[in-house]
Structures are given as structure tokens and as C-alpha cells.
Design an enzyme around this catalytic site. Structure first.
Site, PDB file in Angstrom:
ATOM      1  N   GLU A 279     -77.516  47.701 -11.971  1.00  0.00           N
ATOM      2  CA  GLU A 279     -76.805  46.411 -12.051  1.00  0.00           C
ATOM      3  C   GLU A 279     -77.460  45.531 -13.120  1.00  0.00           C
ATOM      4  OE1 GLU A 279     -73.935  45.672 -10.631  1.00  0.00           O
ATOM      5  OE2 GLU A 279     -74.000  47.672  -9.749  1.00  0.00           O
ATOM      6  N   TRP A 282     -76.264  46.214 -16.463  1.00  0.00           N
ATOM      7  CA  TRP A 282     -74.929  45.714 -16.834  1.00  0.00           C
ATOM      8  C   TRP A 282     -75.062  44.473 -17.723  1.00  0.00           C
ATOM      9  CZ3 TRP A 282     -69.957  47.194 -16.779  1.00  0.00           C
ATOM     10  CH2 TRP A 282     -69.578  48.259 -15.952  1.00  0.00           C
ATOM     11  N   TRP A 310     -49.283  36.425 -21.006  1.00  0.00           N
ATOM     12  CA  TRP A 310     -50.039  35.659 -20.010  1.00  0.00           C
ATOM     13  C   TRP A 310     -49.369  34.301 -19.809  1.00  0.00           C
ATOM     14  CZ3 TRP A 310     -54.030  38.566 -18.276  1.00  0.00           C
ATOM     15  CH2 TRP A 310     -54.628  39.488 -19.142  1.00  0.00           C
ATOM     16  N   ASN A 347     -70.772  38.375  -6.442  1.00  0.00           N
ATOM     17  CA  ASN A 347     -70.096  39.229  -7.427  1.00  0.00           C
ATOM     18  C   ASN A 347     -68.767  39.795  -6.918  1.00  0.00           C
ATOM     19  OD1 ASN A 347     -69.950  40.846  -9.928  1.00  0.00           O
ATOM     20  ND2 ASN A 347     -70.187  42.557  -8.514  1.00  0.00           N
ATOM     21  N   TRP A 365     -56.821  35.143 -18.764  1.00  0.00           N
ATOM     22  CA  TRP A 365     -58.213  35.232 -18.280  1.00  0.00           C
ATOM     23  C   TRP A 365     -59.094  34.163 -18.906  1.00  0.00           C
ATOM     24  CZ3 TRP A 365     -61.534  35.993 -22.301  1.00  0.00           C
ATOM     25  CH2 TRP A 365     -61.026  36.586 -23.451  1.00  0.00           C
ATOM     26  N   TRP A 388     -64.632  38.919 -16.900  1.00  0.00           N
ATOM     27  CA  TRP A 388     -63.226  38.501 -16.878  1.00  0.00           C
ATOM     28  C   TRP A 388     -62.325  39.570 -17.456  1.00  0.00           C
ATOM     29  CZ3 TRP A 388     -60.566  35.211 -14.176  1.00  0.00           C
ATOM     30  CH2 TRP A 388     -61.276  34.243 -13.467  1.00  0.00           C
TER      31      TRP A 388
END
Ligand SMILES: Cc1cc2nc3c(=O)[nH]c(=O)nc-3n(C[C@H](O)[C@H](O)[C@H](O)COP(=O)(O)OP(=O)(O)OC[C@H]3O[C@@H](n4cnc5c(N)ncnc54)[C@H](O)[C@@H]3O)c2cc1C
Length: 473
Positions: A279, A282, A310, A347, A365, A388
């Protein structure tokens, strides 16, 4: 400059330009400056990039600076605060102190790189040594490469390539930092009023902060001692508090990723902590992407998605309901309330609120990215943009667009006892005290867009997009 010219070269001060590295331990620029034995001037610059930060982040940055200034005073040094363009401020301080060298730890965002490149180029012609250091990531983004020398676009091979590299060991804090004889003037942090945009929320959010280097270190120790063994199995359950919470101090450099990496391995040397280290990596992957594909910050990483239809109105009432935790979907509203009252969000819940905004409501987004940038205390430009776009389906390594999280099913799975939702939708969470008076806090009885309807519309929009992009298939 007259006085500066009289300084012997081995006594000329070194300027350390502090940025997102508010720590003494494992701070390569600061340690390198201390190791020379020369006087050290530590400066933080409130430049236009800093002024553009979101409200919660800027406020929290100010608290971090205040804390770090006290740490420097304990070492007998001072934090010098100045506002203006970085180049002008650095030139002024060089003129005032006779410094001949500037050190900093690198930034990897496109605007930061452009600024630093300009500063470097400008001083190169003036006999000022400028040196930048690797201090904020596990590994420099250009050092982890594919077999053909390119950069990674998918996380798993990135992890395999990163995890076999030697990650530099963290540095000890400097034992001393010599103060310059003529200490340059500093602006007053209180006068900067960095909490101006926090309105009444600051008092509530402050109760949840993990502020400063010592608190970050203590949290890491406690996490490794008592929480990590349950991390792999428990990290997805928002009510169980089984994650590290280190994203906040990482965002200001109050702890380094390398400290976390090495201390974790020291404690768990046989692979027991791999899930956690994966993690942590990331974050490096997010910066790897922003460094190599900087357009991820402002547009869709998969460029064709910029043509997706969008919903794009900033005053759309559904967007405002989402921001204020009034969509009528329990887990989404609970998450948005946690965010506003604490500056953080678990998260798993980040993924669900992001999915509801970009799929059920089909809002761009970018609105979510901006709202998080304004309200998160752990805001990180790279992780936020990647997170996102991962959820929206237009990023690298993305969840496929047709994967639409169902918040109710997610709630049954990860908040089966309703503990998280009950807390954040109840009246004792602090949320109602934190919000501006102009906000409504009552929630609708039914979702503003029902889950089946939102899902069907999202899938229909995808089909229309695919057909428009690939008419022959
Ligand atoms: C839409 C969205 C937006 C996000 N925005 C941010 C952001 O602005 N800042 C931020 O730090 N993280 C962001 N994340 C990633 C993640 O949610 C947080 O890093 C995590 O919740 C932090 O909690 P923790 O420190 O307890 O994490 P832990 O589970 O304890 O993980 C340890 C560390 O690993 C890193 N990490 C873990 N998961 C991720 C991830 N998915 N992406 C990148 N790094 C990760 C973080 O540095 C974290 O502190 C976002 C995720 C999504 C889905």
C-alpha cells in the site's frame, strides 16, 4: 553583498529551502547542510504554488510549520518565513546572508519541477551551487523502469520492480545546525493567517490531527506494535481503525516513506508486512505516474475519456448534496461527513464516494479531485489524481468503467454492524459543528439518485461513449 564578499568560503552559509519535508530525521538536504559544518539558513517560501493549495491543507501546513519551527529552535536554529516568488526570495536571502549554496529535497509535480528548474538555471550562472536531494519517496520516479527502460503504467509490475531495489536507509537527525551570524528577518506565521478559509471547521478538525514528527513516529511505533498483524484482514473496514493514518504526516514530510519502509522491515523481516508495504508503494506509483505522465493532474490519463459526457456544472445541486453529505445514500453521506469533520476519509469509503459521484451522478471526477484537495488534511496531488481516475475508469490500472460500486452492498460487507454510518450520520460526530452556517444538514429520505437508476444510467452512458469512440465495433 559587501559583507557577503568578506566571508571565507568554508564559512559561507548554506541555504536549505524547506518544502514538504518538515522533519529533522531522514531529511537529506538538511543533513547534507549540517555535515558541512557551515552556518545553515532554513527558509520556507510562501510562493504562488503554496497560495493555490486547498483550505484544509494550507491550514494544516501552517500548523506543521509552527511545529517544525519549534524543533529547529531546540537545535539552536531558526525557521525563516518569506513570501514571494521562490527565485526572488532566494536571491534576497543570498544577498542578505552571503550564502553560496542552496539545498532542497526534490518535488515531483509538474509545477514544482518547472519552478525548481527555473531556480536552478538562474543560479547556475551566478556561482551559486544548487543541489537537490531525494527525500520524499521510496525511490526516484525515473529509477524504477521496465525492461525496455520505459515507465510503468500498471501497479503490479511496478511493485515487483520497486520491491527488489535497495531503498536508501533513513538518515539520523543532525546533531546541530549552526545558526548564521546575521539571522535574516522572518515574516510572522500568524500574520499569514493560513486558516482563513477554514471558517468554523478548524476547531473540530484539529481534534483529529496527527501533528509533527514526534507524533508521526509514535504512531508508526504503535501501529507496528499493535495494529499491523491485523492490517491485511482489517484495513477495509472503516469502523475498525486498522490502518496506519500516516498519510497525513507523509503529506507534509513529517515522516518519510523510507522511515516507514525500513522500520516496518526491521520489525517484520519475513514478509509479514507485505500487504502494508504494497500500500505504501502505491504512493510511489502515484508519483511515478505524475512524474512521467503529468497530464494526469489536470486531464484524463486515458486521453479519449476527455470526450466522455461528464456532467460539468459546478452549481449542480447534486454535486452540492454530495459535498455536504446529503445524497440520501448512507455510506456516501457518512464518508463525506467524516471528511468534513476530520479532514480524512477511510480508503474504502473514498472509493465508494468517488464511484457514486462519477458513476451514479456522472459528475466529472475533477469536481471530486478539487473537493478533496480543499478538504483533506492528507491531500497528496499524485495519490488524489490517481485515486479519482482509478475509480472513474479513465486512469491507468483503472477499475473498469462498468464496475460501479454499490454503496449498500459495500456497507453490508464492510460496515455490517452499521457502526461507521451510525456514528457519522448521528448528531454527536462533530460534523454539524464543523460545517458553515449556510449549509443544510438534513438528509433526504430517499437517495437523490437511486442506486439502480444511477447504475443503469452510468452503463448506458458507457455504451454510448464506446459506440461514439469505436463506431465499427
Ligand atoms: C478518490 C481517492 C482519493 C485519494 N486521495 C488521496 C490523497 O489526497 N492523499 C493520500 O495520501 N491518499 C489518497 N488516497 C489513497 C488512500 O485513500 C489514502 O492514502 C489512505 O486512505 C490513507 O490512510 P492510511 O494512512 O491509514 O493508509 P494505510 O492503509 O495505512 O497505508 C499506508 C500508506 O500507504 C499509502 N497508500 C495507501 N493506499 C494508497 C492508495 N490507494 N494510493 C496511494 N497511496 C496509498 C499512503 O501513503 C498511506 O499513508 C485516495 C484514494 C482515493 C480512492
Amino acid at each position: 553583498m559587501a559583507e557577503a564578499n568578506m566571508i571565507a568560503p568554508d564559512e559561507a552559509p548554506i541555504l536549505v529551502w524547506l518544502r514538504r519535508d518538515l522533519r529533522l530525521r531522514d531529511n537529506p538536504a538538511l543533513s547534507a547542510a549540517a555535515a558541512t559544518g557551515r552556518p545553515v539558513v532554513v527558509v520556507f517560501i510562501r510562493d504562488p504554488l503554496f497560495d493555490a493549495l486547498g483550505a484544509a491543507h494550507k491550514w494544516r501546513f501552517g500548523l506543521g510549520l509552527d511545529h517544525f519551527a519549534a524543533r529547529l529552535r531546540q537545535l539552536g536554529n531558526r525557521l525563516i518565513l518569506r513570501s514571494g516568488s521562490a527565485l526572488d526570495v532566494l536571491r534576497d536571502i543570498i544577498g542578505e546572508t552571503g550564502a553560496t549554496t542552496i539545498y532542497w529535497n526534490r518535488a515531483y509535480d509538474p509545477d514544482g519541477i518547472a519552478r525548481d528548474t527555473e531556480v536552478k538555471a538562474s543560479f547556475a550562472s551566478q556561482d551559486i551551487d544548487v543541489e537537490s536531494f531525494s527525500g520524499n519517496l521510496l525511490q526516484e520516479p525515473w529509477k524504477t523502469t521496465t525492461k525496455t527502460g520505459g515507465h510503468f503504467k500498471v501497479y503490479s509490475p511496478f511493485w515487483r520492480a520497486l520491491s527488489v531495489q535497495a531503498i536508501a536507509a533513513p538518515l539520523a537527525p543532525p546533531a546541530q545546525l549552526r545558526l548564521v551570524g546575521n539571522v535574516p528577518r522572518s515574516e510572522d506565521l500568524a500574520q499569514w493567517d493560513l486558516g482563513a478559509e477554514m471558517r468554523r471547521g478548524a476547531a473540530v478538525v484539529a481534534q483529529h490531527l496527527l501533528l509533527g514528527e514526534e507524533a508521526a513516529q509514535a504512531r508508526l511505533d504503535q501501529f507496528l506494535d499493535t495494529v499491523l498483524p491485523e492490517y491485511g484482514e482489517g484495513r477495509d473496514f472503516p469502523a475498525r481503525a486498522l490502518t496506519s493514518n500516516l498519510s497525513e504526516p507523509l503529506a507534509y514530510g513529517e515522516i518519510s516513506a523510507r522511515q516507514i519502509w525500513h522500520q516496518t522491515l526491521l520489525r517484520y523481516p519475513h514478509g509479514e508486512a507485505e500487504k502494508f508495504l504494497k500500500e505504501l508503494a502505491w504512493r510511489d506509483f502515484a508519483w511515478h505516474l505524475t512524474f512521467h505522465d503529468p497530464h494526469i493532474q489536470t486531464g484524463c490519463w486515458r486521453r479519449e475519456w476527455d470526450r466522455f459526457q461528464w456532467e460539468d456544472r459546478a452549481d449542480d445541486p447534486r454535486l452540492i448534496a454530495w459535498q455536504q453529505g446529503r445524497t440520501g445514500v448512507d455510506l456516501v453521506d457518512a464518508g463525506m461527513r467524516e471528511l468534513y469533520a476530520t479532514g480524512r476519509m477511510h480508503n474504502r469509503v473514498r472509493m465508494i464516494v468517488a464511484s457514486y459521484l462519477t458513476k451514479h451522478l456522472r459528475m466529472h471526477w475533477r469536481f471530486g479531485q478539487q473537493w478533496f484537495a480543499d478538504t483533506l488534511v492528507d491531500w497528496d496531488a499524485a495519490s488524489n489524481a490517481m485515486g479519482w481516475q482509478w475509480v472513474a475508469g479513465c486512469g491507468p490500472d483503472a477499475a473498469p468503467y462498468f464496475r460501479v460500486f454499490n454503496p449498500d452492498t459495500q456497507q453490508q460487507k464492510f460496515d455490517g454492524q452499521n457502526t461507521y454510518c451510525r456514528h457519522w450520520l448521528g448528531t454527536n460526530s462533530g460534523f454539524e459543528e464543523a460545517v458553515p452556517l449556510s449549509w443544510k444538514t438534513s438528509r433526504p429520505l430517499n437517495p437523490i439518485v437511486s442506486l439502480p437508476e444511477g447504475r443503469a444510467q452510468a452503463l448506458a452512458a458507457l455504451e454510448a461513449f464506446k459506440t461514439a469512440e469505436h463506431p465499427a465495433t
